[in-house]
Write a protein that holds these residues in place. Structure first.
Motif, short mmCIF file in Angstrom:
data_model
loop_
_atom_site.label_atom_id
_atom_site.label_comp_id
_atom_site.label_asym_id
_atom_site.label_seq_id
_atom_site.Cartn_x
_atom_site.Cartn_y
_atom_site.Cartn_z
N LYS A 1 -7.46 21.29 -71.02
CA LYS A 1 -8.22 20.60 -72.07
C LYS A 1 -9.25 21.51 -72.72
O LYS A 1 -9.42 21.48 -73.95
N ILE A 2 -9.96 22.30 -71.93
CA ILE A 2 -10.96 23.21 -72.49
C ILE A 2 -10.28 24.22 -73.42
O ILE A 2 -10.74 24.46 -74.54
N ALA B 1 -9.06 26.31 -78.81
CA ALA B 1 -8.08 26.86 -79.75
C ALA B 1 -8.08 26.09 -81.06
O ALA B 1 -7.99 26.68 -82.15
N ARG B 2 -8.22 24.77 -80.99
CA ARG B 2 -8.20 23.95 -82.20
C ARG B 2 -9.44 24.14 -83.06
O ARG B 2 -9.44 23.77 -84.23
N ASN C 1 -12.26 32.73 -78.49
CA ASN C 1 -12.91 31.43 -78.31
C ASN C 1 -12.46 30.76 -77.02
O ASN C 1 -13.26 30.16 -76.31
N VAL C 2 -11.16 30.86 -76.70
CA VAL C 2 -10.65 30.25 -75.48
C VAL C 2 -11.25 30.94 -74.25
O VAL C 2 -11.71 30.27 -73.32
N ILE C 3 -11.27 32.26 -74.25
CA ILE C 3 -11.83 32.98 -73.10
C ILE C 3 -13.30 32.62 -72.92
O ILE C 3 -13.75 32.33 -71.81
N SER C 4 -14.04 32.63 -74.01
CA SER C 4 -15.47 32.31 -73.94
C SER C 4 -15.70 30.91 -73.39
O SER C 4 -16.53 30.71 -72.49
N ALA C 5 -14.97 29.92 -73.92
CA ALA C 5 -15.18 28.53 -73.50
C ALA C 5 -14.78 28.32 -72.04
O ALA C 5 -15.54 27.71 -71.27
N VAL C 6 -13.63 28.82 -71.64
CA VAL C 6 -13.16 28.61 -70.27
C VAL C 6 -14.08 29.30 -69.27
O VAL C 6 -14.46 28.72 -68.25
N GLU C 7 -14.46 30.54 -69.54
CA GLU C 7 -15.34 31.26 -68.61
C GLU C 7 -16.72 30.63 -68.54
O GLU C 7 -17.30 30.52 -67.47
N LEU D 1 -14.48 30.47 -64.14
CA LEU D 1 -13.30 31.24 -63.77
C LEU D 1 -13.17 32.45 -64.69
O LEU D 1 -13.53 32.39 -65.87
N GLU D 2 -12.62 33.53 -64.17
CA GLU D 2 -12.34 34.71 -64.99
C GLU D 2 -10.98 34.50 -65.65
O GLU D 2 -10.00 34.19 -64.99
N VAL D 3 -10.94 34.65 -66.97
CA VAL D 3 -9.68 34.52 -67.70
C VAL D 3 -9.05 35.91 -67.76
O VAL D 3 -9.59 36.82 -68.38
#
Length: 173
Positions: free
Chosen positions: A59-60, A65-66, A133-139, A144-146
């Motif tokens: 979900k994150i 991405a959107r 953006n995805v890496i920044s948000a998830v981390e 977690l490390e992407v």
């Protein structure tokens, strides 16, 4: 160059599955559980366990991405068609995880995205922005490390796709 492992005392509970970190354990529901040390002498932040389900990362990543201009939709052709029907059903809600696949380990995650871009936008720029953006948000949100974000561009949304056969007019009479 040696790096310090801040979670070296952590034990992971659940059923055993191999993951990105080479032997972490995941529960049967696709969640990673990290158990900290116990005892009064341990810092409060390390007492107990934290569980991050795969769906959380999905979900994150989908939301991040959107957010990028130039991303029209996500998912392959069939999943987009099913999603469009689901969105039109009363009480149905959009699936933010459509087009997102993740593999979550003890401390790392890998993400695969299927996107549709708007016609005219530079695909390499959009995929770069999505990846950032995805890496920044998830981390930031999960800790977690992407390790990688793979972006597959499955389609290009054309402006005439929105107005196709709007008035029932044909080109020839």
């Amino acid at each position: 160059m040696a790096t310090q492992d801040l979670t070296s005392n952590a034990a992971v509970s659940g059923s055993t599955e191999k993951d990105l970190t080479g032997g972490a354990r995941k529960s049967a529901l696709g969640a990673t559980t990290v158990t900290g040390a116990t005892g009064a002498g341990e810092p409060a932040a390390t007492r107990g366990k934290t569980t991050i389900a795969d769906v959380v990362v999905v979900k994150i990543a989908g939301m991040a991405a959107r957010e990028i201009p130039g991303v029209f939709d996500m998912g392959g052709g069939l999943s987009r068609t099913i999603g469009a029907v689901r969105d039109r059903v009363p009480g149905g809600r959009p699936n933010v995880g459509r087009g997102v696949k993740v593999e979550v380990g003890e401390r790392q995650t890998a993400i695969d995205l299927d996107i549709v871009v708007e016609y005219g936008v530079p695909i390499t720029d959009v995929s770069h922005d999505v990846r950032e953006n995805v890496i920044s948000a998830v981390e930031r949100i999960t800790g977690l490390e992407v390790v990688e974000v793979n972006v597959a561009v499955n389609d290009v949304h054309l402006p005439e796709d929105d107005t196709a056969d709007a008035g029932g007019e044909t080109r020839v009479e």
